[in-house]
Design a protein around this motif. Sequence first.
Motif, short mmCIF file in Angstrom:
data_model
loop_
_atom_site.label_atom_id
_atom_site.label_comp_id
_atom_site.label_asym_id
_atom_site.label_seq_id
_atom_site.Cartn_x
_atom_site.Cartn_y
_atom_site.Cartn_z
N ALA A 76 0.87 -1.18 0.00
CA ALA A 76 0.00 0.00 0.00
C ALA A 76 0.90 1.23 0.00
N GLU A 77 0.37 2.33 -0.49
CA GLU A 77 1.15 3.57 -0.39
C GLU A 77 1.29 3.94 1.07
N GLU A 126 -4.04 7.01 5.23
CA GLU A 126 -5.34 6.69 4.62
C GLU A 126 -5.24 5.46 3.71
N ALA A 127 -4.18 5.41 2.90
CA ALA A 127 -4.03 4.28 1.98
C ALA A 127 -3.84 2.98 2.76
N GLU A 160 -7.11 1.90 4.21
CA GLU A 160 -7.99 1.37 3.17
C GLU A 160 -7.61 -0.07 2.82
N LYS A 161 -6.30 -0.30 2.69
CA LYS A 161 -5.82 -1.66 2.39
C LYS A 161 -6.18 -2.61 3.53
#
Length: 408
Positions: A81-82, A86-87, A90-91
């Motif tokens: 994930a980045e 937030e990323a 989300e992952k």
Amino acid sequence: MSKQIMVRYGELTTKGKNRKAFTNKLAENIRFKTKAIDPDMKIAIRHDFILLNWTKGSYESVIEQLKQVPGIQRFEPTYPAEKTLEAMAEKALELFKQIEVKPGDTFRVVARRSDKKYPHSSMEVGRFVGGAIGEAYPEMSVDLKHGKHKLVVHIHHKVAYLSLETFAGLGGFPYGTGGRGMLMLSGGFDSPIAGYELMRRGMEIEAVHFSSPPYTSPQALEKTKKLAAKISEYGMPITFHNVPFTKIQAAIKEHVPDDLSMTVMRRMMVRITDQLASQRKALALVTGESLGQVASQTLESMYAINAVTSTPILRPLIATDKNDIIELAQQIGTHDLSNEPFEDCCTVFAPRSPRTKPSLQSAEEAEAVLNEAISIQTLVDEAVAGVEVCVVDANYLKATEDNFSDLL
Ligand code: ATP
Ligand code: MG
């Protein structure tokens, strides 16, 4: 961002000096199993794990292959994930969607930073990602020590890697690290499982099958090749030796008393397999025998059969119940093949009432009569000279399935 799985090997760690040979073999076997998915997969051997990185092909396809590789204790897909909070959150939610969450379950987030300059502390990462999970799953509570679902967030220099699920591997040792054995493979339920059990312990297997055309059909031979192809999925392509056995069975039928023919037939099989073993530099014969299962599998019978060789005859199923063998056959995928109805050479020539307790002496006496009529050594040599060899692998199974559907 490349996909990643961390592979852990258990028992291997106790292997001291052999360790390097074992991990190299495991890496080689993983390469073989995944080359159709991504031939450029990076396989890095680290101190106590192997790291796979690839781009082509899905996680599922690689997971499916790894489940068939002996020597793996467990493995953990880790998802990139980045590196924004937030990323990563989300992952994390995406990963939780793939597992079953039950009311009352607990979870925890463990964050690790390899990138020490990362602006957020491990604590902050844990709190942010954990917060997102808690919001999405109000039925789950946090338990930082014992949480049932453990999400690991590992912050590397370029990306973050998240992992939630761990899959069990087959255990055992990498295929090819345990010497070579000749598997006496019939079309039944037992012998493929016997082969599988030793493959799982690292033994390299070659298959030896006795067929008696025209009494046994091409389909019976085909079925056995398919069984060899199926178990080869747990190792490498399997060399398959098809032994012409008709002449020997006819000679036995003619010259050996009915109640001893089974014992003599098995002794002939062992002699031939033994000779193939020395040609192929194998140090063991393997059978699917299980104590008491049928007349030829009493201790007396095995004693009489065993006497023709000093090569170890391994019988991994000796103490396994039939039910458990059938269950394993279902698990590893040989059940339906073994269940196909084609006759075996033993069934075709089966005596009406085989002796359940043949003495070694009675077997030797019966063979002396046979030997007078036709030399046993000549029969063995002819059979060995007539062996047809081929190599079967997982594609063999697919090819025969395709042919079959073409016919429909
Ligand atoms: P299987 O389920 O493996 O066929 P089985 O319960 O039928 O075994 P037997 O017929 O007594 O038992 O055979 C015992 C073992 O002898 C088999 O497990 C196999 O290893 C070997 N064997 C029997 N028939 C053949 C054959 N035609 N070719 C090669 N090996 C054979
Ligand atoms: Mg059988």
